[in-house]
Design a protein around this motif. Structure first.
Motif, PDB file in Angstrom:
ATOM      1  N   PRO A  86       0.809  -1.232   0.000  1.00 22.95           N
ATOM      2  CA  PRO A  86       0.000   0.000   0.000  1.00 22.95           C
ATOM      3  C   PRO A  86       0.836   1.274   0.000  1.00 22.95           C
ATOM      4  O   PRO A  86       0.521   2.226  -0.711  1.00 22.95           O
ATOM      5  CB  PRO A  86      -0.831  -0.135   1.281  1.00 22.95           C
ATOM      6  N   GLU A  87       1.918   1.303   0.795  1.00 18.67           N
ATOM      7  CA  GLU A  87       2.726   2.523   0.821  1.00 18.67           C
ATOM      8  C   GLU A  87       3.455   2.743  -0.496  1.00 18.67           C
ATOM      9  O   GLU A  87       3.669   3.896  -0.917  1.00 18.67           O
ATOM     10  CB  GLU A  87       3.727   2.480   1.978  1.00 18.67           C
ATOM     11  N   LEU A  88       3.831   1.646  -1.181  1.00 20.32           N
ATOM     12  CA  LEU A  88       4.475   1.801  -2.488  1.00 20.32           C
ATOM     13  C   LEU A  88       3.479   2.314  -3.524  1.00 20.32           C
ATOM     14  O   LEU A  88       3.794   3.209  -4.317  1.00 20.32           O
ATOM     15  CB  LEU A  88       5.062   0.463  -2.929  1.00 20.32           C
ATOM     16  N   SER A  89       2.267   1.753  -3.520  1.00 16.14           N
ATOM     17  CA  SER A  89       1.244   2.230  -4.465  1.00 16.14           C
ATOM     18  C   SER A  89       0.885   3.681  -4.204  1.00 16.14           C
ATOM     19  O   SER A  89       0.663   4.452  -5.153  1.00 16.14           O
ATOM     20  CB  SER A  89      -0.006   1.350  -4.350  1.00 16.14           C
ATOM     21  N   ALA A  90       0.834   4.082  -2.925  1.00 22.22           N
ATOM     22  CA  ALA A  90       0.492   5.469  -2.614  1.00 22.22           C
ATOM     23  C   ALA A  90       1.509   6.437  -3.191  1.00 22.22           C
ATOM     24  O   ALA A  90       1.155   7.535  -3.640  1.00 22.22           O
ATOM     25  CB  ALA A  90       0.388   5.642  -1.097  1.00 22.22           C
ATOM     26  N   LEU A  91       2.786   6.045  -3.226  1.00 19.08           N
ATOM     27  CA  LEU A  91       3.826   6.922  -3.771  1.00 19.08           C
ATOM     28  C   LEU A  91       3.814   6.907  -5.296  1.00 19.08           C
ATOM     29  O   LEU A  91       3.805   7.968  -5.942  1.00 19.08           O
ATOM     30  CB  LEU A  91       5.203   6.484  -3.247  1.00 19.08           C
ATOM     31  N   ILE A  92       3.796   5.711  -5.885  1.00 15.39           N
ATOM     32  CA  ILE A  92       3.915   5.614  -7.335  1.00 15.39           C
ATOM     33  C   ILE A  92       2.681   6.173  -8.036  1.00 15.39           C
ATOM     34  O   ILE A  92       2.786   6.801  -9.097  1.00 15.39           O
ATOM     35  CB  ILE A  92       4.165   4.154  -7.750  1.00 15.39           C
ATOM     36  N   ASP A  93       1.495   5.960  -7.478  1.00 17.08           N
ATOM     37  CA  ASP A  93       0.275   6.438  -8.133  1.00 17.08           C
ATOM     38  C   ASP A  93       0.214   7.957  -8.209  1.00 17.08           C
ATOM     39  O   ASP A  93      -0.519   8.508  -9.038  1.00 17.08           O
ATOM     40  CB  ASP A  93      -0.955   5.918  -7.388  1.00 17.08           C
ATOM     41  N   GLN A  94       0.980   8.654  -7.358  1.00 18.90           N
ATOM     42  CA  GLN A  94       0.974  10.115  -7.397  1.00 18.90           C
ATOM     43  C   GLN A  94       1.844  10.672  -8.511  1.00 18.90           C
ATOM     44  O   GLN A  94       1.639  11.812  -8.931  1.00 18.90           O
ATOM     45  CB  GLN A  94       1.453  10.674  -6.055  1.00 18.90           C
ATOM     46  N   ILE A  95       2.811   9.869  -9.010  1.00 20.89           N
ATOM     47  CA  ILE A  95       3.766  10.416  -9.976  1.00 20.89           C
ATOM     48  C   ILE A  95       3.765   9.671 -11.299  1.00 20.89           C
ATOM     49  O   ILE A  95       4.443  10.095 -12.239  1.00 20.89           O
ATOM     50  CB  ILE A  95       5.192  10.391  -9.393  1.00 20.89           C
ATOM     51  N   ALA A  96       3.028   8.582 -11.424  1.00 22.06           N
ATOM     52  CA  ALA A  96       3.076   7.765 -12.642  1.00 22.06           C
ATOM     53  C   ALA A  96       1.698   7.218 -12.959  1.00 22.06           C
ATOM     54  O   ALA A  96       0.827   7.119 -12.083  1.00 22.06           O
ATOM     55  CB  ALA A  96       4.086   6.615 -12.486  1.00 22.06           C
ATOM     56  N   ASP A  97       1.501   6.874 -14.242  1.00 22.09           N
ATOM     57  CA  ASP A  97       0.263   6.272 -14.719  1.00 22.09           C
ATOM     58  C   ASP A  97       0.458   4.761 -14.840  1.00 22.09           C
ATOM     59  O   ASP A  97       1.486   4.297 -15.353  1.00 22.09           O
ATOM     60  CB  ASP A  97      -0.132   6.841 -16.083  1.00 22.09           C
ATOM     61  N   LEU A  98      -0.543   4.002 -14.405  1.00 26.82           N
ATOM     62  CA  LEU A  98      -0.483   2.557 -14.519  1.00 26.82           C
ATOM     63  C   LEU A  98      -0.734   2.161 -15.970  1.00 26.82           C
ATOM     64  O   LEU A  98      -1.757   2.510 -16.554  1.00 26.82           O
ATOM     65  CB  LEU A  98      -1.526   1.901 -13.603  1.00 26.82           C
ATOM     66  N   GLU A  99       0.210   1.420 -16.544  1.00 23.22           N
ATOM     67  CA  GLU A  99       0.114   1.032 -17.948  1.00 23.22           C
ATOM     68  C   GLU A  99      -0.282  -0.421 -18.134  1.00 23.22           C
ATOM     69  O   GLU A  99      -1.127  -0.733 -18.966  1.00 23.22           O
ATOM     70  CB  GLU A  99       1.452   1.280 -18.670  1.00 23.22           C
ATOM     71  N   THR A 100       0.320  -1.341 -17.386  1.00 20.94           N
ATOM     72  CA  THR A 100       0.129  -2.766 -17.616  1.00 20.94           C
ATOM     73  C   THR A 100      -0.067  -3.476 -16.286  1.00 20.94           C
ATOM     74  O   THR A 100       0.646  -3.190 -15.316  1.00 20.94           O
ATOM     75  CB  THR A 100       1.337  -3.375 -18.353  1.00 20.94           C
ATOM     76  N   VAL A 101      -1.039  -4.410 -16.289  1.00 18.70           N
ATOM     77  CA  VAL A 101      -1.241  -5.301 -15.151  1.00 18.70           C
ATOM     78  C   VAL A 101      -1.182  -6.718 -15.705  1.00 18.70           C
ATOM     79  O   VAL A 101      -2.128  -7.187 -16.344  1.00 18.70           O
ATOM     80  CB  VAL A 101      -2.579  -5.044 -14.440  1.00 18.70           C
ATOM     81  N   ALA A 102      -0.074  -7.404 -15.496  1.00 21.64           N
ATOM     82  CA  ALA A 102       0.091  -8.773 -15.965  1.00 21.64           C
ATOM     83  C   ALA A 102      -0.100  -9.727 -14.791  1.00 21.64           C
ATOM     84  O   ALA A 102      -0.550  -9.341 -13.708  1.00 21.64           O
ATOM     85  CB  ALA A 102       1.461  -8.959 -16.613  1.00 21.64           C
ATOM     86  N   THR A 103       0.228 -10.993 -15.012  1.00 22.63           N
ATOM     87  CA  THR A 103      -0.023 -12.012 -13.998  1.00 22.63           C
ATOM     88  C   THR A 103       0.692 -11.690 -12.690  1.00 22.63           C
ATOM     89  O   THR A 103       0.112 -11.740 -11.614  1.00 22.63           O
ATOM     90  CB  THR A 103       0.422 -13.379 -14.520  1.00 22.63           C
ATOM     91  N   HIS A 104       1.979 -11.342 -12.759  1.00 22.05           N
ATOM     92  CA  HIS A 104       2.737 -11.044 -11.541  1.00 22.05           C
ATOM     93  C   HIS A 104       3.487  -9.721 -11.676  1.00 22.05           C
ATOM     94  O   HIS A 104       4.485  -9.511 -10.973  1.00 22.05           O
ATOM     95  CB  HIS A 104       3.752 -12.158 -11.247  1.00 22.05           C
ATOM     96  N   THR A 105       3.040  -8.831 -12.527  1.00 20.69           N
ATOM     97  CA  THR A 105       3.809  -7.626 -12.820  1.00 20.69           C
ATOM     98  C   THR A 105       2.888  -6.425 -12.915  1.00 20.69           C
ATOM     99  O   THR A 105       1.781  -6.521 -13.444  1.00 20.69           O
ATOM    100  CB  THR A 105       4.595  -7.781 -14.134  1.00 20.69           C
ATOM    101  N   ARG A 106       3.354  -5.278 -12.398  1.00 23.80           N
ATOM    102  CA  ARG A 106       2.712  -3.984 -12.577  1.00 23.80           C
ATOM    103  C   ARG A 106       3.728  -3.050 -13.218  1.00 23.80           C
ATOM    104  O   ARG A 106       4.886  -2.988 -12.775  1.00 23.80           O
ATOM    105  CB  ARG A 106       2.235  -3.394 -11.251  1.00 23.80           C
ATOM    106  N   VAL A 107       3.289  -2.321 -14.238  1.00 22.29           N
ATOM    107  CA  VAL A 107       4.173  -1.400 -14.948  1.00 22.29           C
ATOM    108  C   VAL A 107       3.533  -0.024 -14.935  1.00 22.29           C
ATOM    109  O   VAL A 107       2.387   0.143 -15.378  1.00 22.29           O
ATOM    110  CB  VAL A 107       4.431  -1.862 -16.399  1.00 22.29           C
ATOM    111  N   TRP A 108       4.274   0.977 -14.423  1.00 18.62           N
ATOM    112  CA  TRP A 108       3.865   2.376 -14.463  1.00 18.62           C
ATOM    113  C   TRP A 108       4.803   3.144 -15.391  1.00 18.62           C
ATOM    114  O   TRP A 108       5.920   2.705 -15.675  1.00 18.62           O
ATOM    115  CB  TRP A 108       3.926   3.023 -13.078  1.00 18.62           C
ATOM    116  N   ARG A 109       4.362   4.317 -15.819  1.00 19.55           N
ATOM    117  CA  ARG A 109       5.206   5.234 -16.581  1.00 19.55           C
ATOM    118  C   ARG A 109       5.099   6.611 -15.944  1.00 19.55           C
ATOM    119  O   ARG A 109       3.995   7.099 -15.664  1.00 19.55           O
ATOM    120  CB  ARG A 109       4.785   5.298 -18.047  1.00 19.55           C
TER     121      ARG A 109
END
Length: 547
Positions: free
Chosen positions: A463-486
């Protein structure tokens, strides 16, 4: 002519001749007879089985074959049902039982001598005997008086009381197509489930800062424009947003509270205590809570349209055409919705693993065969709905696609095929689903920052990682075991404009990026921070000289 017997004595005699395994099967199929205080003698069990109250619910759970044979048995008794029947009290209507001949029942079902219907007829009679609706007495069949409810229901629906159609030998299994190998179903299902968990997290974060107004008319609920705006903010389809709102309400994470204002308006607020426990839970436990909330949700997808509920009305001769507001009392008041969802999932267990029905219509026919008294036939029978003639069945064609879409969003199905999560839910419940999801949903607190401005997380981000990354990047890909932001320039500028400087942001990223930050990423954040450098304002002296 049928010969009357005492109901209690006939049931007691039947139970006395059964093996312990057969008695255990009766108790398993008749939980109403084993309720607290549990019966300890055969006489107490027989008294429970003579009660007529649970019979209506028991008949509603029969498949087409059992319903048809039970209807034929009731017709063979020749009884005209009274307006009502009561629990056995030693002298009421349920104190008598009739015995009918099997040949008469077979004539009503149009079973010719020597055909395959005889064996199927015997199998169905055994299933009815396990529920103590009929049981053998001498050379005939004893009939529970509670079967008169079938005749009442047919008369109320205007169905013909003449000879029944031929007995359906087997359920109509649909043609199936392979979806994917069975070993890939669990990873694919947990991916969809993880996305739904993250969307619920985003919805709760939005409601915490911006509560939603609840419509005061139509029993409360949310207006359609409010749902659309919320779906646009969360970046998900409107139907998915309806599911998310239903889930957070069923899980009791949000509540409608009255705000102390001049208009006494109601707003959808975060319920603090459950939400705090939700935030501290692991992704697998969150997934289990959402699936449990969906299993007990008393609403169907999209809200009940006009043909769905056909209630009697004192002044109108047609069903109401108004669609209730989302999250209103009427929207969340359909008590049969959990049973309908479970019936659809149970039907999917009949298909081979990793395969789905080729046609939704064929799947709907299979669901109707197993629960004919829950759903309208296809096409629905014509008729006029008045205060006395009404139909309380559901039009399955209107809700089946929505139920399957909800199940796929929660990882219970994958492209129409039942997933391992769905099978575990049916057999062991939501706690077992959470335990199974925990084997796949791994939590990570780090990301890999790459030179093309992408951030990759292997597993479910904390949760703390998502709270930081979601403020500065857009979620691009959600795969089986991977999340990719830009990294997003707009989000970075908004983050820096809120008061944080570029150096603090770089330190936070270095803390969650064990491989370090590439030079292009550092340059991007440093340049944006330089443009957003704060201006220092100090006190000064102004000298003004005259001419």
């Amino acid at each position: 002519m049928p010969q009357p017997f005492t109901l209690l004595a006939s049931v007691l005699e039947h139970l006395a001749g059964l093996e312990p395994a057969a008695l255990a099967q009766i108790v398993a199929l008749r939980p109403d007879a084993a309720r607290e205080p549990r019966p300890v003698t055969l006489h107490q069990l027989a008294v429970r089985l003579c009660e007529a109250g649970p019979i209506a619910e028991l008949l509603a759970g029969l498949d087409s074959a059992c319903t048809q044979v039970a209807t034929a048995v009731q017709q063979a008794t020749g009884r005209v049902p009274a307006p009502g029947y009561y629990t056995h009290d030693g002298g009421g209507p349920l104190s008598a039982v009739c015995v009918v001949e099997q040949a008469e029942v077979q004539d009503l079902l149009a079973i010719a001598p020597g055909d395959d219907g005889h064996q199927r007829h015997a199998e169905v009679l055994k299933q009815l005997a396990e529920r103590v609706l009929v049981w053998p007495v001498g050379g005939g069949l004893a009939v529970h008086p509670g079967l008169d409810e079938l005749a009442r229901l047919r008369r109320r629906r205007g169905e013909p009381m003449a000879q029944l159609p031929p007995l359906p030998l087997h359920c109509p299994l649909p043609d199936t197509t392979p979806v994917m190998p069975a070993e890939r179903l669990l990873p694919e299902a947990t991916t969809a489930l993880a996305v739904t968990v993250e969307q619920v997290q985003a919805l709760l974060s939005h409601l915490e800062g911006d509560p939603l107004p609840v419509v005061k008319k139509s029993g409360g609920g949310l207006a359609v424009p409010t749902i659309r705006n919320l779906a646009e903010h969360i970046a998900c389809p409107v139907e998915q947003m309806r599911l998310l709102l239903h889930l957070v309400v069923a899980a009791r994470l949000v509540v409608a509270k009255t705000t102390a204002r001049y208009d006494q308006s109601e707003w959808l607020h975060i319920d603090t205590d459950p939400c705090t426990a939700w935030q501290a839970a692991s992704p697998a436990d969150k997934a289990g809570q959402l699936i449990g909330a969906w299993a007990r949700l008393r609403a169907l997808p999209g809200g009940p349209p006009a043909p769905l509920y056909r209630h009697r009305h004192r002044h109108r001769h047609r069903p109401t055409a108004r669609t209730p507001t989302l999250l209103s009392r009427e929207d969340l008041g359909f008590e049969a919705a959990p049973a309908i969802r479970r019936a659809v999932l149970n039907t999917l267990t009949l298909l081979p693993p990793g395969q789905a029905a080729t046609s939704t219509a064929d799947l709907a026919a299979l669901v109707r065969w197993h629960r004919p008294r829950w759903f309208l036939p296809n096409p629905p029978p014509p008729g006029v709905y008045s205060s006395l003639d009404f139909d309380d069945r559901v039009d399955l064609d209107l809700v089946l696609d929505g139920v399957l879409a909800e199940a796929q969003a929660l990882g219970l199905t994958v492209r129409g095929a039942l997933s391992p999560l769905g099978r575990v839910l049916l057999s062991d419940g939501q706690d077992a689903v959470a335990a199974l999801a925990a084997t796949v949903l791994t939590v990570t607190g780090t990301v890999k920052v790459q030179s093309d401005h992408t951030l990759v997380a292997i597993g479910i981000p904390a949760p703390e990682l998502s709270a930081l990354i979601d403020q500065i990047a857009d979620l691009e890909t959600v795969a089986t075991h991977t999340r990719v932001w830009r990294l997003s320039t707009t989000r970075l500028q908004r983050y820096l404009a809120a008061g944080d400087d570029a150096e603090t942001l770089l330190e936070q990223l270095r803390a969650v990026a064990p491989d370090g930050l590439p030079q292009p990423v550092e340059y991007l954040i440093t340049d944006l921070g330089r443009k957003r450098r704060p201006v220092a304002v100090t006190a000064g002296t102004c000298l003004r000289a005259g001419r």
